[in-house]
Scaffold this motif. Structure first.
Motif: not given
Length: 270
Positions: A10, A12, A133-140, A269
């Motif tokens: 999880n 980035p 794409s999955r990680l970009r949903e929660s990280s800028e 982060r």
């Protein structure tokens, strides 16, 4: 058909390992000069070297199939990444040293190359794209770190001895300058030889996915094998290559690589 091996995290940070695979389908292996030659240019033990990445909660996408089956870090259109320089193609027909991989007349033709692209290339890149794409949903910002290694001296590809750490950024286009500075500062502080955008500027993965304007920052780390293996320079044979992985010998390089990944996470982060 075995696809890429995925360790989902999880943080980035995504590690790509496109050249660690050694599997070769029987129907292809039967046409090769030798299985050893077909695996000679693998990125040996890279998955073991970066084993600590799981502790950082990184996602790891690792190839199953050998680069002789298909090179996951080449442009699928067939365009050379390094025009005018010796390199290998999407479905290599020779080793880095120029030795033929296939028996005469057994090389893959265009139709087979397209079939291999569908079977082996696209599943790896679908996985890589999906994880980013999955990680970009929660990280800028997400960092894609492409892991590679190569023998320290391959006279057909480059002159002399390669630096231990070769950081590739597609000449700065694949990542924010701040990330490049953080990563390059770490390798500079290691006391080992290093370069940024030297002979290896980043392959297809770095160039294709590195889109800082869309929040994905890509780096390629090409390690000279002597940095983590008891490598003797010069030609190798089936009798002496690959050298067994020694975690104690690899320890100092592993510490540097861990610091690089920590710096990548700090950047992501923000």
């Amino acid at each position: 058909m075995m696809g890429p091996v995925i360790r989902r995290g999880n943080a980035p940070l995504v590690l790509s390992m496109p050249h660690v695979g050694t599997a070769i389908p029987e129907e292809i292996e039967a046409r090769l000069v030798s299985p050893w030659l077909a695996r000679k240019d693998a990125d040996w033990w890279i998955d073991q070297l970066y084993e600590f990445a799981g502790e950082l909660d990184a996602t790891i996408v690792r190839a199953h199939w050998s680069r002789t089956v298909i090179d996951l870090n080449r442009d699928p259109s067939g365009v050379s990444l390094y025009p005018g320089q010796a390199t290998t193609g999407l479905c290599p027909i020779e080793t880095f040293d120029g030795e033929p991989l296939y028996r005469p007349g057994e090389e893959p033709a265009a139709e087979e190359i397209e079939a291999r692209t569908d079977l082996y290339f696209r599943p790896y890149h679908k996985a890589l794209s999906s994880e980013l794409s999955r990680l970009r949903e929660s990280s800028e910002r997400v960092v894609l770190y492409d892991c590679h290694s190569i023998r320290s001296a391959i006279y057909r590809l480059f002159a002399g001895k390669l630096p231990v750490f070769n950081l590739g950024t597609n000449s700065g286009a694949a990542a924010d300058p701040d990330l490049v500075e953080r990563a390059s500062s770490v390798i500079a502080s290691s006391g080992r030889s290093h370069i940024v955008d030297g002979r290896f500027k980043g392959g297809y993965i770095t160039r294709h996915y590195g889109q800082p304007e869309h929040g994905v920052h890509a780096l390629q780390m090409e390690l000279a094998c002597r940095g983590y293996m008891r490598e003797s320079l010069g030609p190798v044979s089936e009798a002496n290559w690959p050298i067994a992985f020694d975690p104690v010998f690899a320890g100092p390089t592993r510490l540097t690589l861990r610091a690089v990944l920590v710096a990548c996470l700090a950047f992501a982060r923000g």
